[in-house]
Motif scaffolding. Structure first.
Motif, short mmCIF file in Angstrom:
data_model
loop_
_atom_site.label_atom_id
_atom_site.label_comp_id
_atom_site.label_asym_id
_atom_site.label_seq_id
_atom_site.Cartn_x
_atom_site.Cartn_y
_atom_site.Cartn_z
N LYS A 137 1.01 -1.30 -0.21
CA LYS A 137 -0.42 0.24 0.06
C LYS A 137 0.97 1.11 -0.21
O LYS A 137 0.62 2.03 -1.01
CB LYS A 137 -1.08 -0.32 1.15
N TYR A 138 1.69 1.22 0.40
CA TYR A 138 2.48 2.66 0.31
C TYR A 138 3.62 2.57 -0.47
O TYR A 138 3.76 3.88 -0.93
CB TYR A 138 4.09 2.02 1.74
N ALA A 139 3.78 1.39 -1.27
CA ALA A 139 4.54 1.15 -2.79
C ALA A 139 3.43 2.14 -3.82
O ALA A 139 4.03 2.92 -4.30
CB ALA A 139 4.49 0.08 -3.16
N ALA A 140 2.23 1.71 -3.30
CA ALA A 140 1.00 2.19 -4.40
C ALA A 140 0.54 3.91 -4.52
O ALA A 140 0.35 4.05 -5.17
CB ALA A 140 0.19 1.01 -3.92
N SER A 141 0.81 3.95 -3.50
CA SER A 141 0.42 5.74 -2.60
C SER A 141 1.65 5.99 -3.17
O SER A 141 1.74 7.59 -2.90
CB SER A 141 0.44 5.57 -1.57
N GLY A 142 2.80 6.26 -3.15
CA GLY A 142 4.00 6.80 -3.77
C GLY A 142 4.88 7.44 -2.94
O GLY A 142 5.93 7.46 -3.08
N VAL A 143 4.74 6.32 -1.92
CA VAL A 143 6.10 6.62 -0.38
C VAL A 143 7.43 6.44 -1.49
O VAL A 143 7.38 4.96 -1.27
CB VAL A 143 5.37 5.86 0.42
N PRO A 144 8.24 6.71 -1.46
CA PRO A 144 9.58 6.49 -1.86
C PRO A 144 10.43 5.87 -1.04
O PRO A 144 11.24 4.50 -1.67
CB PRO A 144 10.25 7.61 -1.99
N HIS A 145 9.99 5.04 0.17
CA HIS A 145 11.36 4.41 1.23
C HIS A 145 10.26 3.46 2.00
O HIS A 145 9.66 4.04 2.63
CB HIS A 145 12.48 5.21 1.43
N TYR A 146 10.77 1.92 2.46
CA TYR A 146 10.50 2.01 3.32
C TYR A 146 11.50 0.48 3.48
O TYR A 146 11.94 0.39 3.47
CB TYR A 146 9.64 1.24 2.84
N TRP A 147 11.47 0.91 5.64
CA TRP A 147 12.30 -0.09 6.53
C TRP A 147 11.50 -0.74 6.91
O TRP A 147 10.78 -0.33 7.62
CB TRP A 147 13.06 0.90 7.27
N ARG A 148 12.10 -1.76 6.76
CA ARG A 148 11.16 -3.26 7.51
C ARG A 148 12.22 -4.03 8.41
O ARG A 148 13.31 -3.98 8.01
CB ARG A 148 10.67 -4.16 6.51
N VAL A 149 12.02 -3.89 9.81
CA VAL A 149 13.21 -4.00 10.52
C VAL A 149 12.84 -5.33 11.51
O VAL A 149 11.52 -5.35 11.56
CB VAL A 149 13.27 -2.94 11.62
N GLU A 150 13.36 -6.35 11.42
CA GLU A 150 13.07 -8.34 12.22
C GLU A 150 14.47 -7.89 12.91
O GLU A 150 15.71 -6.98 12.79
CB GLU A 150 13.46 -8.33 11.19
N LYS A 151 13.99 -9.06 13.80
CA LYS A 151 14.83 -8.73 15.36
C LYS A 151 15.65 -10.13 14.51
O LYS A 151 15.26 -11.37 13.89
CB LYS A 151 14.03 -9.55 16.62
N ASN A 152 16.76 -10.35 15.05
CA ASN A 152 17.80 -11.00 14.49
C ASN A 152 19.06 -11.99 15.79
O ASN A 152 19.57 -10.67 15.96
CB ASN A 152 18.06 -11.44 13.36
N ASP A 153 18.34 -12.86 16.46
CA ASP A 153 19.57 -13.03 17.83
C ASP A 153 19.80 -11.89 18.91
O ASP A 153 20.14 -11.02 19.05
CB ASP A 153 20.87 -13.22 17.56
#
Length: 200
Positions: A137-153
């Motif tokens: 949805k962010y991309a379709a609305s034109g938000v130019p950058h996205y960070w997804r943060v996951e937990k690892n160790d």
């Protein structure tokens, strides 16, 4: 414990019943007694679960780093919605927006064209939304950058995406462990191992 009591409401509390066609973006500001951080996705209300310390500490780390390093024409807010359209007002954990989009202390949402970066810290109850629904949805609305943060160790790993304006979809540009160093959309350098270094 009842769901109503979990949110500090009387057991007799009646949850909002959606109107025909679903809720609208304006309803999110008008409905009484909504739990904190309620989102609107495809006309449906989405309630947030209590967050783990990892989520809180990761937001603290990223927010402080962003505030100290972004250029003066941008600013950072946490847990503010983006009004994508009449049926969608998702709430990223953090967003970077253009300073001139700030309308004052009564503001409750931003337009997608004013948002430069949306950041989601993935929780157990938000995996599908943060990995699939919201970035689409962010991309379709034109938000130019996205960070997804996951937990690892026990540490944050940042998946960095950039918008392809021709297809209005995100392309993965990097997966960052231990250190997030970028030049786009602005120069930033974050020590991801400092998640617990609150006085450093």
């Amino acid at each position: 414990m009842s769901a109503a009591r979990e949110y500090g409401l009387d057991d007799q509390y009646e949850w909002p019943r959606p109107p025909e066609g679903g809720w609208t973006a304006d309803d999110l500001d008008r409905l009484p007694n909504l739990p904190p951080h309620t989102e609107l996705i495809d006309g449906s209300l989405v309630f947030m679960s209590p967050q783990l310390k990892f989520h809180t500490r990761t937001m603290w780390l990223l927010e402080n780093a962003l505030l100290s390093q972004i250029p003066g024409d941008l600013d950072v807010d946490r847990e503010m919605t983006i009004r994508l359209d009449d049926k969608n007002r998702p709430e990223p954990d953090l967003l970077v927006y253009k300073v001139d989009a700030d309308t004052g202390m009564e503001q409750s949402w931003y337009r997608p064209e004013d948002v430069v970066l949306a950041v989601e810290v993935v929780s157990a109850d938000s995996r599908e939304r943060d990995r699939e629904v919201k970035p689409r949805k962010y991309a379709a609305s034109g938000v130019p950058h996205y960070w997804r943060v996951e937990k690892n160790d026990g540490l944050p790993v940042v998946y960095v995406y950039e918008l392809d304006p021709a297809t209005r979809t995100y392309a993965l540009t990097g997966i960052h462990h231990n250190r997030l160093k970028l030049t786009i959309p602005f120069a930033i350098d974050i020590d991801l191992t400092a998640i617990n270094n609150r006085r450093g």
